[in-house]
Motif scaffolding. Structure first.
Motif, PDB file in Angstrom:
ATOM      1  N   ASN A 162     -10.560  -5.366   1.065  1.00  0.00           N
ATOM      2  CA  ASN A 162     -11.010  -4.017   1.423  1.00  0.00           C
ATOM      3  C   ASN A 162      -9.930  -3.249   2.181  1.00  0.00           C
ATOM      4  N   TYR A 163      -8.698  -3.778   2.155  1.00  0.00           N
ATOM      5  CA  TYR A 163      -7.603  -3.149   2.880  1.00  0.00           C
ATOM      6  C   TYR A 163      -6.426  -2.909   1.945  1.00  0.00           C
ATOM      7  N   ILE A 164      -5.545  -2.036   2.373  1.00  0.00           N
ATOM      8  CA  ILE A 164      -4.288  -1.824   1.670  1.00  0.00           C
ATOM      9  C   ILE A 164      -3.192  -1.591   2.715  1.00  0.00           C
ATOM     10  N   PHE A 165      -2.038  -2.205   2.486  1.00  0.00           N
ATOM     11  CA  PHE A 165      -0.887  -2.069   3.369  1.00  0.00           C
ATOM     12  C   PHE A 165       0.209  -1.332   2.604  1.00  0.00           C
ATOM     13  N   THR A 166       0.767  -0.306   3.214  1.00  0.00           N
ATOM     14  CA  THR A 166       1.918   0.381   2.628  1.00  0.00           C
ATOM     15  C   THR A 166       3.033   0.410   3.664  1.00  0.00           C
ATOM     16  N   ALA A 167       4.250   0.318   3.168  1.00  0.00           N
ATOM     17  CA  ALA A 167       5.411   0.326   4.071  1.00  0.00           C
ATOM     18  C   ALA A 167       6.495   1.202   3.464  1.00  0.00           C
ATOM     19  N   ILE A 168       7.192   1.953   4.320  1.00  0.00           N
ATOM     20  CA  ILE A 168       8.209   2.895   3.846  1.00  0.00           C
ATOM     21  C   ILE A 168       9.497   2.727   4.651  1.00  0.00           C
ATOM     22  N   ASN A 169      10.594   2.769   3.931  1.00  0.00           N
ATOM     23  CA  ASN A 169      11.911   2.836   4.558  1.00  0.00           C
ATOM     24  C   ASN A 169      12.574   4.104   4.011  1.00  0.00           C
ATOM     25  N   HIS A 170      12.651   5.137   4.839  1.00  0.00           N
ATOM     26  CA  HIS A 170      13.186   6.421   4.380  1.00  0.00           C
ATOM     27  C   HIS A 170      14.687   6.342   4.097  1.00  0.00           C
ATOM     28  N   ARG A 171      15.392   5.527   4.830  1.00  0.00           N
ATOM     29  CA  ARG A 171      16.847   5.418   4.615  1.00  0.00           C
ATOM     30  C   ARG A 171      17.147   4.848   3.229  1.00  0.00           C
ATOM     31  N   LEU A 172      16.379   3.821   2.857  1.00  0.00           N
ATOM     32  CA  LEU A 172      16.570   3.201   1.540  1.00  0.00           C
ATOM     33  C   LEU A 172      15.790   3.921   0.442  1.00  0.00           C
ATOM     34  N   ASN A 173      14.927   4.848   0.865  1.00  0.00           N
ATOM     35  CA  ASN A 173      14.046   5.559  -0.071  1.00  0.00           C
ATOM     36  C   ASN A 173      13.187   4.574  -0.861  1.00  0.00           C
ATOM     37  N   LYS A 174      12.659   3.564  -0.144  1.00  0.00           N
ATOM     38  CA  LYS A 174      11.827   2.556  -0.782  1.00  0.00           C
ATOM     39  C   LYS A 174      10.431   2.520  -0.154  1.00  0.00           C
ATOM     40  N   GLU A 175       9.482   2.110  -0.986  1.00  0.00           N
ATOM     41  CA  GLU A 175       8.096   1.991  -0.557  1.00  0.00           C
ATOM     42  C   GLU A 175       7.569   0.647  -1.038  1.00  0.00           C
ATOM     43  N   CYS A 176       6.729   0.015  -0.217  1.00  0.00           N
ATOM     44  CA  CYS A 176       6.186  -1.300  -0.552  1.00  0.00           C
ATOM     45  C   CYS A 176       4.665  -1.286  -0.392  1.00  0.00           C
ATOM     46  N   ILE A 177       4.014  -2.249  -1.061  1.00  0.00           N
ATOM     47  CA  ILE A 177       2.562  -2.304  -1.031  1.00  0.00           C
ATOM     48  C   ILE A 177       2.106  -3.752  -1.050  1.00  0.00           C
TER      49      ILE A 177
END
Length: 258
Positions: free
Chosen positions: A227-242
């Protein structure tokens, strides 16, 4: 004797109807308009009106009211009185000028409302109104909602998470530091007037599923029963994770890759 008794019962019945109608009229005249919408289905025309007891309101409260009326053919029918505060869910649709609505039966309209649920978000309520018999019912749900629209005579809305359950902070993914957010999973839901069902395609798209997974099936297989979702962002690398659990691996992608 029986005939006289029956006449008395009929007289009392119509007296109660007249008294109730006058009571509705009195309440209507003594309350203040908050919002309204004109509705038209086939040859039936009516107005839904939300009214409140206070002449003045605070900022953000202007469209909420404790009393809901249906105005039709010169009559003022009290639908709801002093059980919570409601407002219309606004948007384009085929039947009402401002309130989202769908047909839910041959002579029935389902009109969608937000019920005040502070300090949490508004919850979805449904006003069922039979414009032929004037039968009516309000069904309150526990669904917190944000965006909503009508498509093919179905209500489609995005469930809203409890913001108090959101956590965030730095996290290391590989050798790089990201900023993550953990939230309740917020699917899009379809309501046909009777049943709620997840709209998997809209949910997949809203989470940019194609950025991380080859298909919708892979996305929901990875989600499992979480029932959860995790998102992560690194603006320097322009990457997103889930990811969907604390134990699962992060799946990362270039934010501009799709």
């Amino acid at each position: 004797m029986g005939t006289l008794k029956n006449k008395l019962i009929v007289f009392l019945f119509f007296t109660l109807i007249c008294f109730s109608a006058r009571a509705d009229e009195f309440l209507f005249d003594k309350t203040y308009s908050r919002d309204n919408s004109f509705c038209s289905v086939n040859s039936s025309r009516f107005e839904i009106k939300i009214k409140g007891h206070s002449r003045y309101t605070q900022t953000g409260d202007a469209e909420y009211g404790e009393n809901i009326f249906i105005l039709s053919g010169g009559n003022k029918l009290l639908i709801q009185k002093n059980i919570g505060r409601y407002r219309l869910i606004k948007g384009e649709n085929a039947y009402c000028s401002k309130a989202l609505s769908i047909t839910s039966g041959p002579h029935e309209l389902a009109i969608f409302l937000k019920k005040d649920n502070r300090p949490l978000g508004n919850t979805l309520s449904i006003l069922y109104y039979n414009f032929q018999t004037q039968d009516h019912e309000i069904v309150d749900t526990s669904h917190l909602l944000s965006d909503a629209l009508i498509h093919q005579n179905r209500l489609q809305f995005k469930l809203k998470s409890d913001s108090c359950q959101t956590t965030s902070g730095p996290v290391m993914i590989g050798e790089d530091q990201y900023f993550y957010t953990q939230k309740d999973f917020e699917p899009w839901v379809v309501f046909d007037g009777k049943k709620f069902k997840m709209n998997k395609q809209a949910t997949y798209q809203s989470y940019k599923g194609s950025l991380f997974f080859k298909s919708e099936n892979e996305f929901f297989k990875a989600r499992g029963r979480s029932n959860y979702i995790f998102t992560a962002i690194n603006h320097r690398l322009n990457k997103e994770c889930i990811r969907f659990t604390h134990e699962s691996e992060w799946i990362c992608a270039n934010r501009n890759s799709k």
